[in-house]
Scaffold this active site. Structure first.
Site, mmCIF file in Angstrom:
data_model
loop_
_atom_site.group_PDB
_atom_site.id
_atom_site.type_symbol
_atom_site.label_atom_id
_atom_site.label_comp_id
_atom_site.label_asym_id
_atom_site.label_seq_id
_atom_site.Cartn_x
_atom_site.Cartn_y
_atom_site.Cartn_z
ATOM 1 N N ASP A 121 -3.546 4.096 0.696
ATOM 2 C CA ASP A 121 -4.098 3.606 1.950
ATOM 3 C C ASP A 121 -4.152 2.102 1.851
ATOM 4 O O ASP A 121 -4.694 1.541 0.895
ATOM 5 C CB ASP A 121 -5.487 4.181 2.251
ATOM 6 C CG ASP A 121 -5.840 3.973 3.716
ATOM 7 O OD1 ASP A 121 -5.130 4.550 4.574
ATOM 8 O OD2 ASP A 121 -6.773 3.206 4.024
ATOM 9 N N HIS A 124 0.255 -6.237 -3.052
ATOM 10 C CA HIS A 124 -0.930 -5.397 -3.258
ATOM 11 C C HIS A 124 -0.564 -4.060 -3.894
ATOM 12 O O HIS A 124 -1.218 -3.573 -4.788
ATOM 13 C CB HIS A 124 -1.631 -5.203 -1.904
ATOM 14 C CG HIS A 124 -0.706 -4.780 -0.794
ATOM 15 N ND1 HIS A 124 0.492 -5.414 -0.529
ATOM 16 C CD2 HIS A 124 -0.782 -3.764 0.105
ATOM 17 C CE1 HIS A 124 1.095 -4.811 0.469
ATOM 18 N NE2 HIS A 124 0.347 -3.809 0.879
ATOM 19 N N THR A 138 2.437 10.494 2.239
ATOM 20 C CA THR A 138 2.568 9.463 3.267
ATOM 21 C C THR A 138 3.582 9.885 4.311
ATOM 22 O O THR A 138 4.525 10.625 4.009
ATOM 23 C CB THR A 138 2.987 8.102 2.673
ATOM 24 O OG1 THR A 138 3.020 7.130 3.733
ATOM 25 C CG2 THR A 138 4.345 8.141 1.989
ATOM 26 N N ASN A 188 4.783 7.255 6.167
ATOM 27 C CA ASN A 188 5.353 5.933 6.453
ATOM 28 C C ASN A 188 6.583 5.706 5.556
ATOM 29 O O ASN A 188 6.448 5.580 4.340
ATOM 30 C CB ASN A 188 4.269 4.877 6.184
ATOM 31 C CG ASN A 188 4.743 3.459 6.474
ATOM 32 O OD1 ASN A 188 5.890 3.116 6.210
ATOM 33 N ND2 ASN A 188 3.856 2.634 6.987
HETATM 34 P P1 ITT Z 1 0.245 7.007 5.754
HETATM 35 O O1 ITT Z 1 -1.231 6.993 6.061
HETATM 36 O O2 ITT Z 1 0.931 8.246 6.232
HETATM 37 O O3 ITT Z 1 0.535 6.679 4.329
HETATM 38 P P2 ITT Z 1 0.302 4.689 7.508
HETATM 39 O O4 ITT Z 1 1.397 3.785 7.992
HETATM 40 O O5 ITT Z 1 -0.575 5.317 8.554
HETATM 41 O O6 ITT Z 1 0.976 5.826 6.592
HETATM 42 P P3 ITT Z 1 -1.992 3.295 6.434
HETATM 43 O O7 ITT Z 1 -2.957 4.143 7.193
HETATM 44 O O8 ITT Z 1 -2.298 3.001 4.998
HETATM 45 O O9 ITT Z 1 -0.536 3.931 6.433
HETATM 46 O O10 ITT Z 1 -1.800 1.953 7.238
HETATM 47 C C1 ITT Z 1 -1.287 0.814 6.639
HETATM 48 C C2 ITT Z 1 -0.781 -0.153 7.696
HETATM 49 O O11 ITT Z 1 -0.518 -1.397 7.019
HETATM 50 C C3 ITT Z 1 0.534 0.288 8.317
HETATM 51 O O12 ITT Z 1 0.658 -0.257 9.618
HETATM 52 C C4 ITT Z 1 1.560 -0.324 7.379
HETATM 53 O O13 ITT Z 1 2.815 -0.538 7.986
HETATM 54 C C5 ITT Z 1 0.884 -1.621 6.971
HETATM 55 N N1 ITT Z 1 1.256 -1.953 5.596
HETATM 56 C C6 ITT Z 1 0.831 -1.349 4.457
HETATM 57 N N2 ITT Z 1 1.452 -1.868 3.384
HETATM 58 C C7 ITT Z 1 2.278 -2.817 3.857
HETATM 59 C C8 ITT Z 1 3.195 -3.691 3.261
HETATM 60 O O14 ITT Z 1 3.430 -3.662 1.951
HETATM 61 N N3 ITT Z 1 3.862 -4.538 4.035
HETATM 62 C C9 ITT Z 1 3.654 -4.567 5.367
HETATM 63 N N4 ITT Z 1 2.838 -3.757 6.028
HETATM 64 C C10 ITT Z 1 2.141 -2.875 5.273
#
Ligand code: ITT
Length: 192
Positions: A67, A174, A8, A10
């Site tokens: 994801d 989740h 990830t 993030n």
């Molecule tokens: P990676 O793919 O590099 O892991 P990303 O931020 O692009 O990082 P995703 O494609 O899975 O990840 O997008 C998920 C989106 O949903 C992203 O904007 C997150 O900040 C948000 N998100 C996921 N889990 C969350 C949570 O527990 N609380 C708040 N926002 C969340």
């Protein structure tokens, strides 16, 4: 100690994933910045598999990916798979959702988290999906967490994700639900 790459970019997600993965006694390494995976899947699970597989193959190590996204009923499931691409930053994404739900009565939604663990050859060893039902607030509440946390409210706890401490979010989110489903299997896995 077996090494597992956390696939990830993030930081908020990474922090939460570390809480679940640290007790497993694996050496966790962050995905190298130059590995960019195109999220071309049509489901959360497909995208989690893609990220885990590509990072595993590129590093020749085990890799785990998450994801996730927010599905809002009144927006026909949006932002869904496009949750990360719904604005330039968290603030922008939250404001867009609030704008799109202006004057909307039915604010029900759910957060979804798909997890996939790939072996160094890219084959998938484990996968699962966790869901947390909730509603979208009319304005942000709380300052913990990341992403959409300030506007995602969990009625059973009477709190937004951003008002929960990390343990509460771990129990109800989740991501927490998804990890709980595979924790036994992760503990019994022999990484070689
Ligand atoms: P990676 O793919 O590099 O892991 P990303 O931020 O692009 O990082 P995703 O494609 O899975 O990840 O997008 C998920 C989106 O949903 C992203 O904007 C997150 O900040 C948000 N998100 C996921 N889990 C969350 C949570 O527990 N609380 C708040 N926002 C969340």
């Amino acid at each position: 100690m077996p090494t597992v790459i956390v696939a990830t970019g993030n930081p908020g997600k990474l922090k939460e994933m570390q809480v679940y993965l640290t007790p497993l006694g694996w050496e966790l390494q962050l995905k190298p910045k130059d590995i960019e995976v195109d999220e071309t899947g049509t489901t959360f699970l497909e995208n989690a598999r893609l990220k885990a597989r590509e990072v595993a193959i590129a590093t020749n190590q085990w890799s785990i990916a998450d994801d996730s996204g927010l599905q809002i009923d009144a927006l026909n499931g949006a932002p869904g798979l496009y949750s990360a691409r719904y604005g330039q930053d968290d603030h922008d994404r939250i404001n867009r959702v609030l704008r799109e739900l202006k004057d909307v009565q039915d604010r029900s939604a759910q957060f979804v988290c798909a997890l996939a663990l790939a072996r160094p050859d890219g084959s998938i060893a484990l996968e699962t999906e966790g869901i947390c039902p909730g509603t979208i607030l009319t304005e942000p509440q709380g300052s913990n967490g990341f992403g959409y946390d300030p506007i995602f409210y969990v009625p059973s706890q009477a709190k937004s994700f951003a008002e929960m401490d990390s343990q509460e979010k771990e129990t109800h989110s989740h991501r927490g639900v998804a990890f709980a489903q595979i924790m036994n299997q992760l503990q019994n896995l022999t990484l070689e």
